[in-house]
Write a protein that holds these residues in place. Structure first.
Motif, PDB file in Angstrom:
ATOM      1  N   TYR A 181      -3.456  14.628   1.469  1.00 45.88           N
ATOM      2  CA  TYR A 181      -2.024  14.545   1.799  1.00 45.88           C
ATOM      3  C   TYR A 181      -1.799  13.729   3.066  1.00 45.88           C
ATOM      4  CZ  TYR A 181      -0.917  18.076  -1.676  1.00 45.88           C
ATOM      5  OH  TYR A 181      -0.751  18.754  -2.856  1.00 45.88           O
ATOM      6  N   THR A 182      -0.763  12.905   3.051  1.00 45.75           N
ATOM      7  CA  THR A 182      -0.326  12.246   4.279  1.00 45.75           C
ATOM      8  C   THR A 182       1.173  12.457   4.438  1.00 45.75           C
ATOM      9  OG1 THR A 182      -0.139  10.208   3.022  1.00 45.75           O
ATOM     10  CG2 THR A 182      -2.056  10.389   4.440  1.00 45.75           C
ATOM     11  N   LYS A 223       4.734  11.045   6.393  1.00 44.50           N
ATOM     12  CA  LYS A 223       5.379   9.955   7.134  1.00 44.50           C
ATOM     13  C   LYS A 223       6.716  10.457   7.662  1.00 44.50           C
ATOM     14  CE  LYS A 223       4.687   5.492   5.168  1.00 44.50           C
ATOM     15  NZ  LYS A 223       5.180   4.431   4.282  1.00 44.50           N
TER      16      LYS A 223
END
Ligand SMILES: Cc1cc2nc3c(=O)[nH]c(=O)nc-3n(C[C@H](O)[C@H](O)[C@H](O)COP(=O)(O)OP(=O)(O)OC[C@H]3O[C@@H](n4cnc5c(N)ncnc54)[C@H](O)[C@@H]3O)c2cc1C
Length: 440
Positions: free
Chosen positions: A359-360, A362
């Protein structure tokens, strides 16, 4: 006693959807409603609310631009606004009833079960091969002395005279939206909630931005506060809490909603319920094999919203009439509060994936865009959650967060990568959706 293929109890978005779909079949259908035909959303929910919000937004946007080319903020003439609302919405229940009656039998009154397949309305009995319960919810009654002095969201949406001071009990989306409208119209507002923050269904960082904006407009929050009693005075009321007294002119109980099950005599049909409403299996069938339940009255974790109720109406029609066999599987559901600024969310939340592999997250500030700057919308913050480069969640606070999240929704639901999105389309620029391609 007449026997129907289907008896629909309720005529809100869930049952209305099914009744429309059944109108194209040869099925014999009875639709029963004891209240306003069309149910909550068009009569005392989403639709009148968003109608009033139009004028509230004009006021709040003009206030936001004072000293930036706008010299005088707009103001609301509440009685005129309410008259336009009443003119538009008052004919709807009769019109909805008429539309349903073109294809089906209709009964006006509250239904109750007599046995597993028999319903009684106004002393008359009907049997159904299939009975669909779609009776929705009603406002929770406050368990405090003086609860009889409180009003509901239904009352607020038809309020002909704007009170000087309004106290909302509860800080969920209904309360926050109505407080935004009445505040923009000129009422002083206090919002009381026993929890530590408003809009608990939304991410805390974004909810706090909404709260701060409302406080900046003079709306008072009393959080971690419990209402003990409401007293009537010669003029107005006193809301007694564990943190002091609030003198007020009008008290709105927006402390939650409960399923409409008490009048149905469900025990006679052996239909089980729990705190959340009617218990159903993964085909929306109740514990009585002849009876199904759809919409807000169902005990389920999905948010209680009109498109969700309609989705269930469509699912059940496909299952019962079109031979679909799969279990009900909900697509990604977007939710919002039409506050100012708005808050909206869909899919996975950043706080739920902390430390999880793949998971990232932003975070984007939206106030630099000329579109936001031209409206002096300083609130805009967008969070995007990706799993292996596929967008799986988005939440936002901004003046147009609801539409913005709707713009991200197809990307999440259809699992489109940034590359695919940018290869497939060029959006209108500058506009809300132009941010989607660049941020993926
Ligand atoms: C103030 C407010 C704002 C909202 N805003 C939004 C929004 O912005 N977006 C959104 O998606 N959703 C919104 N909602 C929620 C939305 O209105 C509901 O999710 C939706 O109406 C549910 O549809 P339903 O068919 O399940 O029930 P309902 O629309 O509640 O309809 C149920 C019907 O059943 C009838 N009934 C009840 N008991 C009986 C009985 N025993 N016999 C016969 N008839 C009976 C009632 O009279 C009613 O007409 C809002 C709700 C409120 C209260």
């Amino acid at each position: 006693m007449k026997t129907y293929d289907y008896i629909l109890i309720g005529s809100g978005p869930a049952a209305y959807k099914m009744s429309n779909l059944l109108a194209n079949t040869k099925r014999d259908v009875l639709v029963i409603d004891g209240g306003e035909f069309g149910g909550t959303c068009p009569n005392y929910g989403c639709e009148p609310k968003i109608f009033l919000e139009g004028a509230a937004r004009a006021v709040l946007q003009s206030q936001q631009l004072l000293g930036r080319g706008i010299s005088q903020a707009a103001t609301i003439d509440w009685s005129q606004l309410m008259q336009t609302k009443l003119d538009r919405f008052n004919p709807w229940p009769a019109q909805t009833r008429e539309i349903i009656a073109k294809s089906h039998d209709v009964a006006d009154g509250y239904a109750k079960f007599v046995d597993s397949q028999t319903i009684e309305v106004n002393g008359k009995q009907y049997t159904g091969d299939r009975i669909i319960i779609a009776t929705g919810q009603h406002p929770n009654q406050l368990p405090v002395p003086g609860h009889e002095f409180t009003h509901t969201s239904t009352d607020v949406l038809s309020l002909t005279h704007l009170p000087q001071h309004v106290t909302f009990i509860g800080a969920g989306y209904v309360s926050m939206e109505l407080a935004t409208i009445l505040g923009a119209a000129g009422a002083d507002i206090t919002i009381i909630d026993h929890s530590s923050r408003p809009l608990k269904a939304f991410p805390e960082d974004k909810a706090n931005i909404v709260k701060q904006a409302m406080e900046d407009r003079g709306i008072e929050f009393m959080l971690n506060t419990t209402v003990k009693q409401i007293d009537r005075q010669d003029e107005g009321f006193i809301v007694e809490t564990d943190h002091g007294e609030v003198p007020t002119d009008y008290v709105v109980n927006a402390s939650g909603r409960r399923p409409n099950i008490d009048q149905l005599n469900l025990a006679a049909a052996k239909i089980e319920t729990d705190r959340g409403g009617i218990v159903v299996d993964d085909h929306l069938q109740t514990t009585n094999p002849h009876v199904y339940a759809i919409g807000d009255v169902v005990s389920r974790p999905q948010p209680k919203l009109t498109p969700v109720a309609e989705f269930e109406g469509q699912y059940l029609f496909d299952y019962l009439e079109k031979g679909a066999t799969s279990s009900v599987e909900y697509p990604v559901i977007a939710t919002t509060a039409f506050t100012f600024p708005e808050i909206a969310e869909a899919g996975v939340r950043a706080s739920d994936v902390v430390g999880k592999e793949g998971y990232t997250v932003k975070n984007l500030d939206l106030h630099y865009a000329s579109l936001a700057a031209g409206q002096n919308d300083q609130s805009g913050k967008l969070t995007l959650v990706f799993h292996n480069e596929i967008l799986v969640g988005a939440n936002e606070v901004s003046d147009y967060a609801a539409d913005d999240i709707n713009n991200f929704l197809p990307v999440i639901g259809l699992k489109v990568t940034g590359k695919e999105y940018r290869r497939a389309l060029i959006a209108i620029y500058p506009a809300l959706a132009d941010k989607v391609g660049g941020s993926l």
